[in-house]
Structure formats: structure tokens, C-alpha cells
Design an enzyme around this catalytic site. Structure first.
Site, mmCIF file in Angstrom:
data_model
loop_
_atom_site.group_PDB
_atom_site.id
_atom_site.type_symbol
_atom_site.label_atom_id
_atom_site.label_comp_id
_atom_site.label_asym_id
_atom_site.label_seq_id
_atom_site.Cartn_x
_atom_site.Cartn_y
_atom_site.Cartn_z
ATOM 1 N N HIS A 52 0.827 -1.203 0.000
ATOM 2 C CA HIS A 52 0.000 0.000 0.000
ATOM 3 C C HIS A 52 0.865 1.259 0.000
ATOM 4 C CE1 HIS A 52 -3.880 -2.109 1.061
ATOM 5 N NE2 HIS A 52 -2.975 -3.051 1.272
ATOM 6 N N ASP A 151 -6.373 5.542 1.497
ATOM 7 C CA ASP A 151 -6.361 4.123 1.146
ATOM 8 C C ASP A 151 -7.786 3.584 1.241
ATOM 9 O OD1 ASP A 151 -5.973 1.190 1.291
ATOM 10 O OD2 ASP A 151 -3.856 1.709 1.486
ATOM 11 N N GLN A 394 11.838 -6.238 -5.437
ATOM 12 C CA GLN A 394 10.804 -6.955 -6.193
ATOM 13 C C GLN A 394 10.526 -6.375 -7.574
ATOM 14 O OE1 GLN A 394 7.730 -9.326 -4.371
ATOM 15 N NE2 GLN A 394 6.224 -7.830 -5.055
#
Length: 431
Positions: A52, A151, A394
Site C-alpha cells: 500500500h 487508502d 521486487q
């Protein structure tokens, strides 16, 4: 001070160390010396979790790059992790209107912050501790906040924004398909498709999600949908927060029409103001390159120390030959689960790169088990065809041409972390 980014520490009635009190006072004084700007002031508030914060930091940088005044609100714990492991202060210092603020998330700093227990404690803490502090922060904000991008799983941001009359747009970091399935949880319960019973056929089709009737199976739903009780707190929390997304002024999704167009068409019957703004990582990289030809693109937003040696290992592998395995920052595996996956990877005959956090390592007492030795066949199999790290860069891994498949903890692909590549491409090797 116009070109100096200001870091503000929490607005909270909590005993702070003397050092932090002095630092906070100094930085507040620096903020007051900043000249007033006529740009709109946007506050961005992510859930304190890796995926997030990563996606919403990219959105924040894009807005700051466009000239908006941006305040990024992190939990105090997460911000300290970013300060320790990334270059966020120097990276965002070039945006005169950008600032970080922090707030308590209600979870003790010494909590391991993994597993379902953490998720429950986090949402309880956000409601009891963070919510009133967030309201106080907005009331006292100078300059005032013109818009909140919250969010989509933080209903507290929507509640406070409505109470104070501040426009709010919500941002969901998961895929449109995942979000649409979450929205349909009450419908699945009403139709008797949830809960999923223990011995049930996991290939049974779920028919209560419009647009997915022909292909969505029980096994495709995330683990919290497998709760035996439909009153499960996490299941109900996700369902309620998702339904509340329709109350915001708009909904931002880190996806694009060509990837999820058919599902987005169904979603617009419930969310008329959906804005597909992905893939954020590609947009940001393009903007930064255009403005600075020497820029190498966005830097890391990792909460943990990354082991970049895996990139050198990937450079030596054939194109599309590696399965990348990562179960994220929150999932906790038992010893049996770790070994089951490990034997599967070794016996598959495929090359693999596995992110295995130290708290999930069997010899370190991962899960609920005491430390045990690792079978020699797993050690030798990994040395022959695999590579293991505690945390990986990543985005760079997923963008590497040697990676042909991605095995993760759930089918919620965050395009901000997938190197801009289609989830279908990433899974091709696994299908």
C-alpha cells in the site's frame, strides 16, 4: 527553505523522547518559514503495509512532480523503516511542496507485525488511536487540506473527511478483479456460496460476482473468504470497507482498461467515478526520465533491507526460466508449509528465486514451530537450481527477463510492484 523537504513527527498526546521533541520543534519551525503556495494541498494516507505504501508513494511523487503540494501521512513505525532502508528524504527533497507527516497506528513498535493477529490489532488500533489523531491533524493543518486521497481500506479517512467537509478520493492498490470480488462478498454470503466448507470442491464456480460467473472458482478467492464463520472479523472488515468505497468522490485503481476492461465495466454500475491510473511505476519512470535524462527511475520503497545479489544470479539464467516466489511481508507459514513449498520447488526441476523472510525460516523457529534442521536434499536442490534471499528488490526482479512466473500468497497483483508486466505473462510458466 523553499527547496528543503520538511519532516514532521506525530500529532499525538504520547510521551516522546527528549530527542524527538527537540527534532519535532525544529522541523515545525522550518515548515513555518516555507513560503505560501497557491497549489492545491493534497494529503495522501496509505494503510501501513508494504504494498500500500509503495503504490501510494508513487502516486504522491507523480502529483508532486506535477506541481501539487503533497503531504504524505505514514504511520510512525513505517516511516522509521523507510528512513532506515531507503533514500526517501533525499529523493523527495527536490519537490518544494512535498512533506512527510507521521501518526501512530495503535500497534506497539515491538509487535512482529506479521500474520492475521497483526491485521486485527492494526485495524483496532487505527480505529481507536489513529482516527481521533487524524481528525486533530486535519483541523490544525496549515495550510488547510483541500483534498484527501485515502487508502480504500481505511474507512476512518472517509468518515473524518465527511465530518470535516473535505473532498476525498479513495485509492485501492489491488486489482479491479480482486476489488470487485470483495465488493460481492455480501452477495456470495446471501447466495449461500460462502462460507466455503472444509471438504468442498474447490473448483466449484462462484456465480455471484457479475462478469466472473464463468471462471471464478472457490480456490481463486483469498484465504479470508475461507473462514468457516461468515461473521469472521477480517471477512466482514474487508467487505464493509469495500462497500464504503462507493461513498467517496472517486475511486483510483492502479490498473488500466486493456488489462481489466470487462470487469471495470461491471464495476462502474456501482462506482461511476473510477479512474484507472496504472501502471503507476511505469508512469513515474517515464515522467522522471523525461524531466531528467540521467534519472534511473524510481528508487526503492522497501521496509526491509534488500539482498541485491539475486539480480546477479538472475543475469546468469535463461530468459523466462525462473519462478519468482514471494509470500509478501505479512504472511506467516508453518514449518510444514515451508517444507511443502520447498520440496515442490526443488522437485519441479524448475529454477526458482525464493524470498523467505527470516521469521518464516524453519531453522529460526518460523511459524509456531521450534527451529529444526533443513533436509540435505533441499539444500543441495536449492544450490543446484535455486536462489534464496530474505528480501528482494521486487520491482527489478519482476522486470527481469529471466523471470517467467510469479508465485505469491494471493491473486491480487499490484501492478506498482510487477514491473509493468501483465499478471498473465508473469504466471505463464506456472499455468
Amino acid at each position: 527553505m523553499a527547496n528543503k523537504m520538511v519532516l514532521l513527527f506525530p500529532y499525538f498526546n504520547h510521551k516522546a523522547s527528549r530527542r524527538n521533541q527537540i527534532l519535532q520543534k525544529k522541523m515545525e519551525q522550518e515548515q513555518q518559514q516555507q513560503p505560501h503556495t497557491s497549489s492545491s494541498h493534497v494529503l495522501i494516507f496509505p494503510l501501513p503495509a508494504q504494498g500500500h505504501v509503495n503504490s501510494m508513494l508513487k502516486l504522491a511523487e507523480l502529483l508532486a512532480h506535477a506541481g501539487l503540494k503533497v503531504t504524505f501521512l505514514n504511520s510512525h513505525f513505517i516511516h522509521q523503516q523507510l528512513l532506515h532502508h531507503t533514500d526517501i528524504l533525499s529523493r523527495f527533497a527536490k519537490y518544494a511542496g512535498f512533506q512527510f507527516k507521521t501518526i501512530l497506528d495503535g500497534v506497539p513498535d515491538d509487535h512482529p507485525r506479521v500474520g492475521s493477529d497483526f491485521v486485527r490489532k492494526l485495524f483496532d488500533g487505527l480505529e481507536l488511536i489513529t482516527k481521533p489523531l487524524f481528525k486533530e491533524m486535519l483541523v490544525n493543518s496549515k495550510p488547510k487540506v483541500d483534498c484527501i486521497i485515502g487508502d480504500g481500506v481505511l474507512g476512518l479517512a472517509l468518515d473524518i473527511a465527511d465530518e470535516l467537509g473535505i473532498p476525498i478520493i479513495q485509492f485501492r492498490t489491488i486489482s479491479a478483479c480482486s476489488l470487485w470480488a470483495y465488493f460481492a462478498i455480501p452477495d456470495m454470503i446471501h447466495a449461500g456460496e460462502l462460507p466455503i466448507k472444509g471438504n468442498e470442491d474447490m473448483d466449484r464456480l462462484i456465480t455471484s460476482v457479475p462478469g466472473m460467473e464463468a471462471f471464478l472458482r472457490c480456490r481463486d478467492l483469498p484465504s479470508f473468504c475461507r473462514a468457516s464463520d461468515t461473521k469472521n472479523s477480517i471477512l466482514q472488515q474487508i467487505a464493509q470497507e469495500t462497500r464504503k468505497n462507493s461513498e467517496a468522490r472517486g475511486l483510483l485503481l492502479n490498473t488500466f482498461e486493456d488489462l481489466e476492461g470487462p470487469i471495470l465495466s461491471h464495476m462502474r454500475t456501482k462506482f461511476p467515478k473510477i479512474y484507472t491510473i496504472g501502471p503507476l511505476n511505469l508512469h513515474l519512470k517515464t515522467r522522471l526520465f523525461k524531466s531528467d535524462q540521467t534519472s534511473s527511475g524510481p528508487s526503492s520503497n522497501n521496509f526491509r533491507k534488500v539482498d541485491r545479489s539475486c539480480l546477479s544470479w538472475l543475469d546468469k539464467q535463461q530468459k523466462g526460466s525462473v519462478v519468482y516466489v514471494s509470500f509478501g511481508s505479512l504472511a506467516v507459514l508453518s514449518r510444514e508449509q515451508v517444507f511443502e513449498f520447498w520440496f515442490g520447488l526443488v522437485n519441479s526441476g524448475k529454477r526458482f528465486l525464493w524470498v523467505l523472510r527470516p521469521d518464516n525460516m524453519p531453522e529460526n523457529g518460523g511459524g509456531d514451530d521450534k527451529g529444526v534442521s533443513i533436509p540435505i536434499e533441499l539444500i543441495e536442490g536449492t544450490q543446484k537450481r535455486g536462489y534464496r534471499v530474505s528480501w528482494a528488490p521486487q520491482e527489478e526482479v519482476l522486470a527481469h527477463e529471466a523471470v517467467g512466473g510469479f508465485l505469491t500468497q494471493r491473486m491480487e497483483f499490484n501492478i506498482g510492484e510487477c514491473g509493468g508486466r501483465s499478471a498473465y505473462d508473469l504466471l505463464a510458466l506456472l499455468c
